[in-house]
Design a protein around this motif. Structure first.
Motif, PDB file in Angstrom:
ATOM      1  N   LYS A 258      -9.428  68.448  33.457  1.00 51.06           N
ATOM      2  CA  LYS A 258     -10.174  67.197  33.524  1.00 51.06           C
ATOM      3  C   LYS A 258     -10.370  66.644  32.125  1.00 51.06           C
ATOM      4  CE  LYS A 258     -14.967  68.996  33.527  1.00 51.06           C
ATOM      5  NZ  LYS A 258     -16.217  69.056  34.341  1.00 51.06           N
ATOM      6  N   THR A 259     -10.748  65.372  32.053  1.00 51.76           N
ATOM      7  CA  THR A 259     -11.026  64.735  30.771  1.00 51.76           C
ATOM      8  C   THR A 259     -12.041  63.633  30.987  1.00 51.76           C
ATOM      9  OG1 THR A 259      -9.965  63.862  28.782  1.00 51.76           O
ATOM     10  CG2 THR A 259      -9.246  62.940  30.865  1.00 51.76           C
ATOM     11  N   VAL A 260     -12.447  62.978  29.902  1.00 47.36           N
ATOM     12  CA  VAL A 260     -13.331  61.812  29.964  1.00 47.36           C
ATOM     13  C   VAL A 260     -12.570  60.629  29.398  1.00 47.36           C
ATOM     14  CG1 VAL A 260     -15.442  60.751  29.080  1.00 47.36           C
ATOM     15  CG2 VAL A 260     -15.475  63.133  29.839  1.00 47.36           C
ATOM     16  N   MET A 261     -12.521  59.542  30.162  1.00 45.71           N
ATOM     17  CA  MET A 261     -11.848  58.321  29.727  1.00 45.71           C
ATOM     18  C   MET A 261     -12.908  57.258  29.453  1.00 45.71           C
ATOM     19  SD  MET A 261      -8.733  56.194  31.555  1.00 45.71           S
ATOM     20  CE  MET A 261      -7.476  57.356  31.006  1.00 45.71           C
ATOM     21  N   ASP A 262     -12.765  56.587  28.309  1.00 47.14           N
ATOM     22  CA  ASP A 262     -13.723  55.561  27.902  1.00 47.14           C
ATOM     23  C   ASP A 262     -13.182  54.179  28.251  1.00 47.14           C
ATOM     24  OD1 ASP A 262     -15.590  57.369  26.619  1.00 47.14           O
ATOM     25  OD2 ASP A 262     -14.050  57.627  25.092  1.00 47.14           O
ATOM     26  N   PHE A 263     -14.018  53.399  28.952  1.00 41.47           N
ATOM     27  CA  PHE A 263     -13.677  52.027  29.301  1.00 41.47           C
ATOM     28  C   PHE A 263     -14.595  51.093  28.524  1.00 41.47           C
ATOM     29  CE2 PHE A 263     -11.994  54.486  32.728  1.00 41.47           C
ATOM     30  CZ  PHE A 263     -10.861  53.804  33.156  1.00 41.47           C
ATOM     31  N   ARG A 264     -14.012  50.033  27.956  1.00 43.77           N
ATOM     32  CA  ARG A 264     -14.818  49.102  27.150  1.00 43.77           C
ATOM     33  C   ARG A 264     -14.490  47.663  27.527  1.00 43.77           C
ATOM     34  NH1 ARG A 264     -17.812  49.161  22.453  1.00 43.77           N
ATOM     35  NH2 ARG A 264     -17.418  51.394  22.221  1.00 43.77           N
ATOM     36  N   HIS A 265     -15.563  46.908  27.791  1.00 47.91           N
ATOM     37  CA  HIS A 265     -15.435  45.477  28.093  1.00 47.91           C
ATOM     38  C   HIS A 265     -15.348  44.710  26.782  1.00 47.91           C
ATOM     39  CE1 HIS A 265     -16.649  41.456  29.543  1.00 47.91           C
ATOM     40  NE2 HIS A 265     -16.230  41.860  30.724  1.00 47.91           N
ATOM     41  N   PRO A 266     -14.706  43.535  26.745  1.00 50.75           N
ATOM     42  CA  PRO A 266     -14.643  42.761  25.497  1.00 50.75           C
ATOM     43  C   PRO A 266     -16.003  42.417  24.907  1.00 50.75           C
ATOM     44  CG  PRO A 266     -13.033  41.914  27.063  1.00 50.75           C
ATOM     45  CD  PRO A 266     -13.847  42.942  27.796  1.00 50.75           C
ATOM     46  N   ASP A 267     -17.066  42.419  25.729  1.00 51.30           N
ATOM     47  CA  ASP A 267     -18.394  42.128  25.188  1.00 51.30           C
ATOM     48  C   ASP A 267     -19.021  43.333  24.495  1.00 51.30           C
ATOM     49  OD1 ASP A 267     -19.245  43.834  27.217  1.00 51.30           O
ATOM     50  OD2 ASP A 267     -20.280  42.293  28.373  1.00 51.30           O
ATOM     51  N   GLY A 268     -18.313  44.463  24.460  1.00 50.66           N
ATOM     52  CA  GLY A 268     -18.798  45.656  23.786  1.00 50.66           C
ATOM     53  C   GLY A 268     -19.384  46.702  24.709  1.00 50.66           C
ATOM     54  N   HIS A 269     -19.656  46.346  25.971  1.00 53.69           N
ATOM     55  CA  HIS A 269     -20.215  47.308  26.915  1.00 53.69           C
ATOM     56  C   HIS A 269     -19.185  48.379  27.252  1.00 53.69           C
ATOM     57  CE1 HIS A 269     -22.425  48.976  30.245  1.00 53.69           C
ATOM     58  NE2 HIS A 269     -21.461  48.675  31.096  1.00 53.69           N
ATOM     59  N   SER A 270     -19.605  49.641  27.217  1.00 59.97           N
ATOM     60  CA  SER A 270     -18.667  50.733  27.471  1.00 59.97           C
ATOM     61  C   SER A 270     -19.202  51.680  28.541  1.00 59.97           C
ATOM     62  CB  SER A 270     -18.386  51.516  26.186  1.00 59.97           C
ATOM     63  OG  SER A 270     -19.577  52.104  25.691  1.00 59.97           O
ATOM     64  N   VAL A 271     -18.286  52.325  29.231  1.00 61.67           N
ATOM     65  CA  VAL A 271     -18.602  53.298  30.273  1.00 61.67           C
ATOM     66  C   VAL A 271     -17.672  54.488  30.102  1.00 61.67           C
ATOM     67  CG1 VAL A 271     -18.776  53.734  32.752  1.00 61.67           C
ATOM     68  CG2 VAL A 271     -19.275  51.444  31.870  1.00 61.67           C
ATOM     69  N   ALA A 272     -18.253  55.683  30.010  1.00 61.16           N
ATOM     70  CA  ALA A 272     -17.452  56.913  29.926  1.00 61.16           C
ATOM     71  C   ALA A 272     -17.332  57.498  31.333  1.00 61.16           C
ATOM     72  CB  ALA A 272     -18.106  57.910  28.989  1.00 61.16           C
ATOM     73  N   VAL A 273     -16.115  57.715  31.786  1.00 58.78           N
ATOM     74  CA  VAL A 273     -15.855  58.146  33.161  1.00 58.78           C
ATOM     75  C   VAL A 273     -15.150  59.499  33.155  1.00 58.78           C
ATOM     76  CG1 VAL A 273     -14.743  57.550  35.343  1.00 58.78           C
ATOM     77  CG2 VAL A 273     -15.683  55.738  33.893  1.00 58.78           C
ATOM     78  N   VAL A 274     -15.683  60.446  33.908  1.00 59.67           N
ATOM     79  CA  VAL A 274     -15.058  61.762  34.047  1.00 59.67           C
ATOM     80  C   VAL A 274     -13.897  61.665  35.032  1.00 59.67           C
ATOM     81  CG1 VAL A 274     -15.397  64.169  34.699  1.00 59.67           C
ATOM     82  CG2 VAL A 274     -17.251  62.913  33.575  1.00 59.67           C
ATOM     83  N   LEU A 275     -12.738  62.154  34.611  1.00 64.18           N
ATOM     84  CA  LEU A 275     -11.578  62.229  35.500  1.00 64.18           C
ATOM     85  C   LEU A 275     -11.350  63.704  35.828  1.00 64.18           C
ATOM     86  CD1 LEU A 275      -9.117  59.737  33.720  1.00 64.18           C
ATOM     87  CD2 LEU A 275     -10.869  59.259  35.447  1.00 64.18           C
ATOM     88  N   PRO A 276     -11.817  64.163  36.992  1.00 63.56           N
ATOM     89  CA  PRO A 276     -11.681  65.579  37.336  1.00 63.56           C
ATOM     90  C   PRO A 276     -10.217  65.970  37.539  1.00 63.56           C
ATOM     91  CG  PRO A 276     -13.333  64.492  38.718  1.00 63.56           C
ATOM     92  CD  PRO A 276     -12.566  63.417  38.013  1.00 63.56           C
ATOM     93  N   ARG A 277      -9.975  67.245  37.443  1.00 57.70           N
ATOM     94  CA  ARG A 277      -8.638  67.770  37.730  1.00 57.70           C
ATOM     95  C   ARG A 277      -8.269  67.446  39.177  1.00 57.70           C
ATOM     96  NH1 ARG A 277      -6.922  74.165  36.985  1.00 57.70           N
ATOM     97  NH2 ARG A 277      -4.786  73.991  37.814  1.00 57.70           N
ATOM     98  N   ARG A 278      -7.048  67.016  39.383  1.00 53.99           N
ATOM     99  CA  ARG A 278      -6.478  66.668  40.690  1.00 53.99           C
ATOM    100  C   ARG A 278      -7.082  65.388  41.270  1.00 53.99           C
ATOM    101  NH1 ARG A 278      -7.984  71.728  42.011  1.00 53.99           N
ATOM    102  NH2 ARG A 278      -8.861  71.055  44.004  1.00 53.99           N
ATOM    103  N   SER A 279      -7.701  64.562  40.423  1.00 53.98           N
ATOM    104  CA  SER A 279      -8.268  63.294  40.894  1.00 53.98           C
ATOM    105  C   SER A 279      -7.270  62.159  40.692  1.00 53.98           C
ATOM    106  CB  SER A 279      -9.566  62.976  40.156  1.00 53.98           C
ATOM    107  OG  SER A 279      -9.303  62.703  38.783  1.00 53.98           O
ATOM    108  N   LEU A 280      -7.493  61.052  41.400  1.00 55.04           N
ATOM    109  CA  LEU A 280      -6.669  59.849  41.268  1.00 55.04           C
ATOM    110  C   LEU A 280      -7.539  58.724  40.729  1.00 55.04           C
ATOM    111  CD1 LEU A 280      -3.931  58.349  41.856  1.00 55.04           C
ATOM    112  CD2 LEU A 280      -4.968  57.644  44.036  1.00 55.04           C
TER     113      LEU A 280
END
Length: 654
Positions: A258-280
Motif C-alpha cells: 500500500k501507499t499514500v497518494m497526495d491529491f492537490r487542487h489548484p487552490d492549494g487544498h490537498s487530500v492524502a489518500v491511502v491506497l491499500p494493497r489490491r485496491s483499485l
C-alpha cells in the motif's frame, strides 16, 4: 567486599540516572524553544515522550508496547511529522511509574536505536481538523482483486524481457516502467496514436477489466497500460495526466504494497489518500482533469491507525495515526486512447483547448499562483536531483554571514534547497524549509532538519529566530505583492535585533565594468545561474530606516499582458520577467518522470536533452532595498552586488 561491589553498582546507576536527567532537561528546553511545549516537575498522569514520535519513524504499535509497561494507557496522541508524542495514563501513579521505569529507554526500530525521554505536562491539547472529502470523481475500491489474482497479474509482467516490438520498458531514475498497447512518450507527454504496440494488453488483465466494465466503473475497455514498479522510498511528482492522449476515466491497481497518494487542487487544498494493497483507484471528471496526484518519495507513510468505516483519507487526528513501512509496490494504470480533442470543462488545465505557449505576466494573485506552480514548483520537483548535484559549494559571503552567528543562535533557511547552508555553522541551531518535496527529502538524507513549506506562509512561530537566510528564492515570485510578503515573512520570524540575509538574481550581470561569473561561464554549462565570487560590499549609508522610505511614493507598476520571453543562457537579461531554461542532459532527472500535462512542465526537445523553464523576476539596482523598506520595523544594514546577485542584510528593530 560485597558491600563495596554494591556501592560501585549504585554509583554507576547514579551516573546513568544523572545522564538521563541531563538529557531530559535538554529535551524539555528543546520542546519549549521549538514547539512551545511547557513541562512541569509536578507528577501528572500525562507525559510528553521525546524522540517517540512519527517524525522519528516510531510507529504507534511499537511505542504502545513500551508504554504499557508503565501502567494503563488511556490515550496516545502522535501528531503527524513530530518527534514527540503525548501519553495519558489512568492515574498519576501510573504516570510516575512510567517516568521512573521508562525514562532513558532505548527503543530499537528498523535497525536504529532511539532513546525515549519522558516529561510531565499539565494538559494535552489535541487539535483535530475535519475529515476532508475525497476529490470529486475519485473512489478507492478495497480488495478489488484477490490474492491469487494479484499474484497472476504480477507474474504477467516480465521485467527481464526487452521485446520492444511488443512492449516498451524504461529504466527511470526512481522506478521501472513498462508500457502496453501504446507507449507513453516522456519527451512530449503524449502517445503516438498511429503506432500501437502489437502485443496489446496482457491477457491476465482481461478478467479485472471485465469486472470494471460490469460494475460500471468504465463504459469502454482500456487499450493502454502503464506498469510502474516502485521500491521502498521511491515516488512520483505531482502531475495531471495529459488530457489530449487519454479519455476521462483512469484506473489504477495497487499491487504488492500500500501507499499514500497526495491529491492537490489548484487552490492549494490537498487530500492524502491511502491506497491499500489490491485496491483499485478510479479517477473521473474533476479528480482526473483538475487535481494533481503524486506520491512523496519516502520509506514510511503516516496512515490512520484504525480503518473503521473504511475511510481512506489521512487526517491530522493524533489519536488515530501510525506509520506504515512501504514495500515494493507495482501499479497497473489503465487508460483509453482519445481520438478526438479533449473538450472537458477545465480549459485552464487542458492542452487540447490551450496548446502550450509562453505565459503572460500575472494580472491577479490567482494567475501568479498558477504561473509559479507550473514554472517554478513543478520544475524543481522534476529537476531536483540534477539541481542538487550542481549546488554543493557555499557562496563565500553567505558562509561568512552564517559563521558570524553566535553559538546557540537559531537560524531559519527559507528556501533551503538541498540544505547546503544548514551545516555550515555546527554551533547554531538550524531548520530549513523548501517548496520542493524532493529537495526536502535530500535534506533529510543528509541529516538536516527541514520541512515542506511555501515561503509566503511559513508555519514557524513569530520572533523565534536570531537569523534568517533567503538565498535565490524571492526572485521566483511573479508579483511585487508576493515578493513583499516573502520579505515580511522573513522579518516576522526574526527576534528583535535579528538579521536576515537576502540574495536575488540581478538584472545587472555586468557591474563596475566587470562581468559576472554567469556571463563569463562557458555556454555549455547551461544550468549555473547565480555567481559564487563576491564583489566589494557597499555599506548602506546611515543604516536607512525602512519605516520612512520605500516605494509608496513611486508610480504603481503597470499591469502587462506581454508574453514572457525565454531567456538565452549566458547572455545579458533583456527584461526583468522571463523564463530561464534548465537543460536536463542525458536523461538525468530530479525525481521521477510522470505522464504530466503540458501545464505541468515545459516541453522537452528530445529524450536525451529535456528542457524545463523556470520563471524569474531579475531585480534592478536598488529594487531589493526599496522592497525591504516597505516592511515595518526594519533597517537595511548592508547591501552589495555579489557576482550577478543583489544582496541585503536587514535587521528587525522592534
Amino acid at each position: 567486599m560485597e558491600a563495596a561491589v554494591e556501592n560501585v553498582r549504585r554509583e554507576k546507576k547514579s551516573k546513568k540516572e544523572l545522564k538521563v536527567q541531563r538529557r531530559e532537561r535538554k529535551t524539555q528546553h528543546t520542546l519549549l524553544r521549538h514547539a512551545g511545549l511547557s513541562t512541569t516537575q509536578q507528577p501528572t498522569q500525562s507525559l510528553v515522550v521525546s524522540n517517540g514520535g512519527l517524525g522519528n519513524g516510531v510507529s504507534r504499535e511499537l511505542l504502545l508496547e513500551v508504554l504499557k509497561e508503565g501502567g494503563t494507557v488511556e490515550s496516545l496522541l502522535m501528531p503527524p511529522n513530530k518527534p514527540y508524542s503525548y501519553v495519558t495514563y489512568a492515574s498519576v501513579e501510573d504516570g510516575q511509574s512510567a517516568h521512573r521505569l521508562l525514562n532513558g529507554r532505548v527503543l530499537r526500530n528498523q535497525g536504529q536505536e532511539v532513546t525515549l525521554y519522558f516529561s510531565y505536562v499539565e494538559k494535552v491539547d489535541s487539535e483535530v481538523s475535519g475529515v476532508s472529502p475525497l476529490p470529486s470523481g475519485l473512489s478507492v475500491l478495497e480488495e478489488f482483486v484477490s490474492v491469487e489474482e494479484e499474484a497472476e497479474l504480477l507474474q504477467a509482467v516480465d521485467w527481464t524481457s526487452h521485446t520492444e516490438e511488443l512492449t516498451v520498458q524504461k529504466e527511470l531514475k526512481n522506478r521501472r516502467v513498462k508500457h502496453y498497447g501504446y507507449e507513453f512518450r516522456y519527451d512530449n507527454n503524449n502517445v503516438d496514436k498511429d503506432k500501437p504496440l502489437p502485443g496489446g494488453l496482457p491477457p491476465e488483465c482481461g478478467a479485472v477489466l471485465q469486472k470494471c466494465l460490469s460494475e460500471g466503473h468504465i463504459s469502454v475497455l482500456p487499450d493502454q497500460l502503464t506498469v510502474n514498479q516502485y521500491q521502498s522510498g521511491q515516488g512520483i511528482p505531482p502531475h495531471v495526466d495529459t488530457h489530449s492522449p487519454f479519455e476521462d476515466t483512469i484506473l489504477s491497481l495497487s499491487l504488492g504494497a500500500k501507499t499514500v497518494m497526495d491529491f492537490r487542487h489548484p487552490d492549494g487544498h490537498s487530500v492524502a489518500v491511502v491506497l491499500p494493497r489490491r485496491s483499485l483507484l478510479v479517477m473521473k471528471g474533476e479528480s482526473r482533469y483538475l487535481w494533481t496526484h503524486g506520491i512523496t518519495p519516502r520509506k514510511f507513510d503516516v496512515v490512520p491507525a484504525s480503518e473503521a468505516e473504511g475511510s481512506r483519507v489521512v487526517t491530522s487526528d493524533p489519536s488515530n495515526l501510525t506509520l506504515s513501512h512501504r514495500g515494493m509496490r507495482t501499479s497497473f494504470t489503465f487508460r483509453k486512447i482519445r481520438h478526438t480533442p479533449c473538450d472537458c470543462v477545465y480549459p485552464s488545465m487542458c492542452d487540447s483547448q490551450h496548446p502550450p505557449s509562453p505565459p503572460s505576466l500575472p494580472v491577479a494573485d490567482s494567475d501568479a499562483c498558477r504561473l509559479e506552480t507550473q514554472y517554478v514548483h513543478h520544475v524543481y520537483e522534476e529537476i531536483s536531483a540534477h539541481f542538487s548535484s550542481t549546488r554543493h559549494a557555499p557562496w563565500p559571503k553567505v558562509r561568512d554571514f552564517l559563521l558570524s552567528l553566535r553559538p546557540g543562535d537559531t537560524l531559519a533557511d527559507i528556501g533551503c534547497g538541498n540544505g547546503k547552508y544548514l551545516g555550515i555553522n555546527p554551533q547554531i541551531v538550524t531548520v530549513g524549509c523548501d517548496r520542493s518535496v524532493n529537495l526536502v527529502g535530500i535534506c533529510a538524507e543528509r541529516g538536516f532538519q527541514a520541512f515542506v513549506s511555501d515561503a509566503l506562509n511559513i508555519p514557524l512561530r513569530s520572533s523565534s529566530f536570531d537569523a534568517c537566510v533567503s538565498i535565490a528564492v524571492i526572485h521566483h515570485f511573479s508579483t511585487k505583492e508576493r515578493r513583499l510578503v516573502a520579505v515580511e515573512e522573513l522579518v516576522r520570524l526574526l527576534k528583535v535585533g535579528g538579521r536576515a540575509l537576502i540574495y536575488v538574481w540581478a538584472k545587472e550581470q555586468e557591474y563596475n565594468k566587470q562581468k559576472s561569473k554567469y556571463l563569463k561561464t562557458n555556454k555549455n554549462q547551461e544550468n549555473t545561474e547565480e555567481g559564487s565570487r563576491s564583489e566589494e560590499r557597499k555599506p548602506v549609508q546611515e543604516n536607512r530606516d525602512c519605516n520612512v522610505c520605500g516605494l509608496e511614493e513611486q508610480p504603481a507598476e503597470k499591469v502587462s499582458q506581454t508574453k514572457l520571453s525565454i531567456h538565452t543562457n549566458r547572455t545579458a537579461f533583456a527584461s526583468q520577467d522571463l523564463l530561464v531554461p534548465w537543460h536536463l542532459k542525458g536523461g538525468k532527472n530530479g525525481g521521477v518522470e510522470a505522464a504530466c500535462g503540458s501545464e505541468d512542465r515545459a516541453a522537452a526537445t528530445s529524450s536525451q536533452d529535456r528542457v524545463f523553464h523556470r520563471y524569474y523576476h531579475v531585480f534592478q539596482q536598488g529594487e531589493l532595498e526599496e522592497l525591504c523598506c516597505l516592511v515595518k520595523n526594519v533597517k537595511v544594514r548592508e547591501s552589495y552586488h555579489d557576482q550577478g546577485n543583489w544582496c541585503v542584510v536587514v535587521e528587525k528593530t522592534q
